[in-house]
Design an enzyme around this catalytic site. Structure first.
Site, mmCIF file in Angstrom:
data_model
loop_
_atom_site.group_PDB
_atom_site.id
_atom_site.type_symbol
_atom_site.label_atom_id
_atom_site.label_comp_id
_atom_site.label_asym_id
_atom_site.label_seq_id
_atom_site.Cartn_x
_atom_site.Cartn_y
_atom_site.Cartn_z
ATOM 1 N N LYS A 18 -72.142 -4.878 -9.499
ATOM 2 C CA LYS A 18 -71.860 -4.063 -8.318
ATOM 3 C C LYS A 18 -72.810 -4.430 -7.178
ATOM 4 O O LYS A 18 -73.899 -4.924 -7.425
ATOM 5 C CB LYS A 18 -72.074 -2.577 -8.649
ATOM 6 C CG LYS A 18 -71.042 -1.964 -9.560
ATOM 7 C CD LYS A 18 -71.390 -0.503 -9.825
ATOM 8 C CE LYS A 18 -70.349 0.168 -10.701
ATOM 9 N NZ LYS A 18 -69.005 0.216 -10.132
ATOM 10 N N ARG A 60 -62.749 2.341 -19.158
ATOM 11 C CA ARG A 60 -61.480 2.400 -19.893
ATOM 12 C C ARG A 60 -61.576 1.696 -21.242
ATOM 13 O O ARG A 60 -60.821 2.012 -22.160
ATOM 14 C CB ARG A 60 -60.362 1.809 -19.021
ATOM 15 C CG ARG A 60 -60.493 0.344 -18.725
ATOM 16 C CD ARG A 60 -59.654 -0.079 -17.536
ATOM 17 N NE ARG A 60 -60.234 0.352 -16.274
ATOM 18 C CZ ARG A 60 -59.668 0.161 -15.083
ATOM 19 N NH1 ARG A 60 -58.494 -0.455 -14.994
ATOM 20 N NH2 ARG A 60 -60.267 0.559 -13.986
#
Ligand code: BES
Ligand code: MN
Ligand code: ZN
Length: 503
Positions: free
Chosen positions: A279, A353
Site C-alpha cells: 500500500k 477475502r
C-alpha cells in the site's frame, strides 16, 4: 464507571450535575426539567425565552444552581423536535452531556428520564442513555505516560425514577446497556491497540480472556493445526510475516442442545501493509484497524454470553498480519483453500477475502442456521457508500431483513449492494477456480461475491465495515478512531431473533 439506578427525585438529589432535556420549539419544560426550573426561579425557562437555548439537537447549556437545589449544576441538553425523537438521538444527547460534564472535571452526575409524551418506554430510554454515556466517554489512554493527571474521567452516573416498578425495569435495562456498551468498548480497545501490541497471538489471547463466563469456550488453532486442516489461503497471507497466524474459535452455548448455531466470522488482519502489492505509506498506520471485524465478533460473543441469550453461537476469527517478507505470497501464486477450491492471487492486498474464505468454509462444520461475516474488506465500499455506512451483501432475504431491523434499533447504517450473477464473471480465475480481485469495477461487490463462493449454501450475510470501523471525525457518541461498529448490531440481531424463545 459506575451506573446507579435509584428511586428518587432529581430536585432532591445531591449531585455534581442534574441533566435534563428540552425539545426544540416547545414553550414548556417537561418532567424533571419543569420541577428543577420551578425550584430555581425559572432560570431554564428564562434562557429559553432569551433565545440563548433553543433545544436544538445536542445543544448544551450549563447553569449553576447557586444553592437553590441540592444539585450543583443544571445541564440542559437539546433533543431537537419532539416528533423526531429516537433512541439514537437520546444516545447522542446523553453522550454530549456527559462529555460536557467531563470537560468541567465533574466526577458524577444524575438524571431522570421523564420526557413527557414520547414513543419510548422508560427502560428503552434508560438503555439508550446509559449506552450514550458509556460510549461517548470512551478514550484510549493506556499508552499515555506523561501528564496523566490531565486525563479526566467521570466516575458515576445515576438515573432516578419516582416509581418502584420503573426503577426495576430501568435497573435491568441499565445492566443490559452496561454489558453491551462494555463489549463495544472492549472492541474499541482491541482495534485502537497498535499492531505491535495486538499481534494475532495477542488477539487470540484477548479472545481466550473473554471466554471466562458460563457456557463459553475458546479454542485457538496455531500454525500446525491450520496447516493440518488445509487452511492454505490463511497460511498464504500469513507467509510474509514472522508473526504466526491464529485461528480463533469462540463458542457460546446458551441455547438448547438441539438448536443450530449462528456463526459469526470476523476478519482479523492485525496489520495490513498490502504485502508484496504494498500500500502507499500515507495512512498505512490506519491498517492496524484491519481486525475490526474480528474484534466485533469476539465482543459480540462476549456480550451474548454476558446477557445469557438463549442462542448457540460460534465466533470464528482468522488472525494474521499481511507483510511483504521473504516468504511472502506473491501475485500470480495459486492457493488451495480449505474448501478445495483454488484461488489465483491477482494482488496480495486483497487478503481479507482469502482468510475469510477458509473461515467461512470452517463455519460449515457447525451446519449453522446463519453465517454473518464482518470485515474491513474494501476501500471501494467507502467510495460507493461513504464512510458511515456498512455495505451489506448476502444470499438470504430474511437474514438481510433481520440485519436491517437490528440496524434500525442501533443506529448503525446498513445499505445493501447487489450480488447479481454478472459479478461472478469478474472473479473467474484464469489458471485457478477464482481470482482474488475482479478489478476496479464493482470492487466491494466482487469481494462479496468471492466470499459467497465459500459459504456452502448456508444463509449468509456479509457486512463490509471498512468505512465505519475507523472514524476520522467524531460523532455524537463515537469519538474519533475505533468505533466498535458491528457489536451492537450483532447483539441486537441476536436479541431480536431469540427474544421469543429459540428458533
Ligand atoms: N483492508 C483493506 C480495505 C480497507 C481500505 C479498509 C481502507 C479500510 C480502509 C483491504 O484488505 C484492501 O486492501 N482492499 C483492497 C482490495 C483491492 C486490492 C482489490 C482495496 O480496497 O483497495
Ligand atoms: Mn488489503
Ligand atoms: Zn485488509
Amino acid at each position: 464507571m459506575k451506573i446507579n439506578v435509584r428511586k428518587g427525585k432529581l430536585v432532591e438529589v445531591v449531585t455534581g450535575a442534574a441533566v435534563v432535556i428540552h425539545f426544540e420549539g416547545e414553550a414548556g419544560l417537561c418532567g424533571a426539567a419543569a420541577e428543577l426550573d420551578e425550584k430555581c426561579g425559572g432560570v431554564i425557562a428564562d434562557i429559553i425565552r432569551q433565545g440563548d437555548f433553543t433545544g436544538r439537537l445536542n445543544q448544551i447549556s450549563v447553569i449553576y444552581s447557586l444553592g437553590c437545589l441540592p444539585a450543583k449544576r443544571l445541564v440542559v441538553v437539546g433533543l431537537g423536535k419532539r416528533a423526531d425523537f429516537s433512541s439514537e438521538r437520546l444516545r447522542g444527547a446523553f453522550s454530549r452531556a456527559a462529555q460536557q460534564i467531563r470537560s468541567l472535571n465533574v466526577k458524577e452526575f444524575s438524571t431522570s428520564l421523564d420526557f413527557g409524551s414520547v414513543d419510548l418506554a422508560p427502560d428503552r430510554a434508560a438503555e439508550a442513555a446509559v449506552e450514550g454515556v458509556l460510549l461517548g466517554l470512551y478514550q484510549f489512554t493506556p499508552f499515555k505516560t506523561i501528564e496523566r493527571e490531565n486525563i479526566r474521567e467521570v466516575l458515576e452516573f445515576t438515573i432516578l425514577d419516582g416509581e418502584e416498578n420503573n426503577v426495576r425495569a430501568i435497573r435491568d435495562a441499565a445492566k443490559t446497556a452496561e454489558i453491551i456498551a462494555g463489549a463495544v468498548l472492549f472492541a474499541r480497545d482491541i482495534v485502537s491497540a497498535p499492531a505491535n501490541e495486538m499481534t494475532p497471538t495477542d488477539l487470540a489471547n484477548e479472545a481466550r480472556a473473554s471466554a471466562k463466563g458460563k457456557n463459553i469456550r475458546c479454542r485457538i488453532l496455531g500454525t500446525g493445526e491450520i496447516k493440518e486442516l488445509g487452511m492454505n489461503a490463511l497460511l498464504g497471507v500469513a507467509a510474509g510475516s514472522d508473526e504466526p497466524p491464529r485461528f480463533i474459535v469462540l463458542e457460546y452455548r446458551g441455547g438448547k442442545k438441539s438448536s443450530p448455531f449462528i456463526a459469526l466470522v470476523g476478519k482479523g488482519l492485525t496489520f495490513d501493509s498490502g504485502g508484496i502489492s504494498i500500500k502507499p505509506s500515507e495512512k498505512m498506520d490506519q491498517m492496524k484497524s484491519d481486525m475490526a471485524g474480528g474484534a466485533a465478533v469476539i465482543a459480540a460473543v462476549r456480550a451474548a454470553a454476558g446477557l445469557g441469550l438463549p442462542v448457540n453461537l460460534v465466533g470464528l476469527v482468522p488472525a494474521t498480519e499481511n507483510l511483504p517478507g521473504g516468504k511472502a505470497y506473491k501475485p500470480g501464486d495459486i492457493l488451495k483453500s480449505l474448501s478445495g477450491k483454488t484461488i489465483e492471487i491477482v494482488t496480495t492486498d486483497a487478503e481479507g477475502r482469502l482468510i475469510l474464505a477458509d473461515a467461512l468454509t470452517y463455519a460449515g462444520r457447525y451446519k449453522p442456521a446463519a453465517i454473518i461475516d464482518l470485515a474491513t474488506l474494501t476501500g471501494a465500499c467507502i467510495v460507493a457508500l461513504g464512510d458511515h455506512v456498512i455495505g451489506m451483501m448476502g444470499t438470504d432475504d430474511d437474514l438481510k431483513r433481520e440485519i436491517r431491523d437490528a440496524a434500525d434499533v442501533t443506529g448503525e447504517r446498513v445499505w445493501e449492494l447487489p450480488l447479481w450473477e454478472e459479478y461472478d464473471e469478474l472473479i473467474k480465475g484464469d489458471a485457478a477456480d477464482y481470482k482474488n480481485s475482479g478489478g476496479r469495477a464493482g470492487e466491494a461487490i466482487t469481494a462479496g461475491a468471492f466470499l459467497g463462493k465459500f459459504t456452502g449454501g448456508y444463509p449468509w450475510v456479509h457486512l463490509d465495515i471498512a468505512g465505519p470501523a475507523w472514524l476520522t471525525k467524531e460523532k455524537p457518541y463515537i469519538p474519533k478512531g475505533a468505533s466498535g461498529v458491528g457489536v451492537r448490531l450483532l447483539v441486537q440481531f441476536l436479541r431480536n431473533r431469540y427474544r421469543e424463545g429459540e428458533k
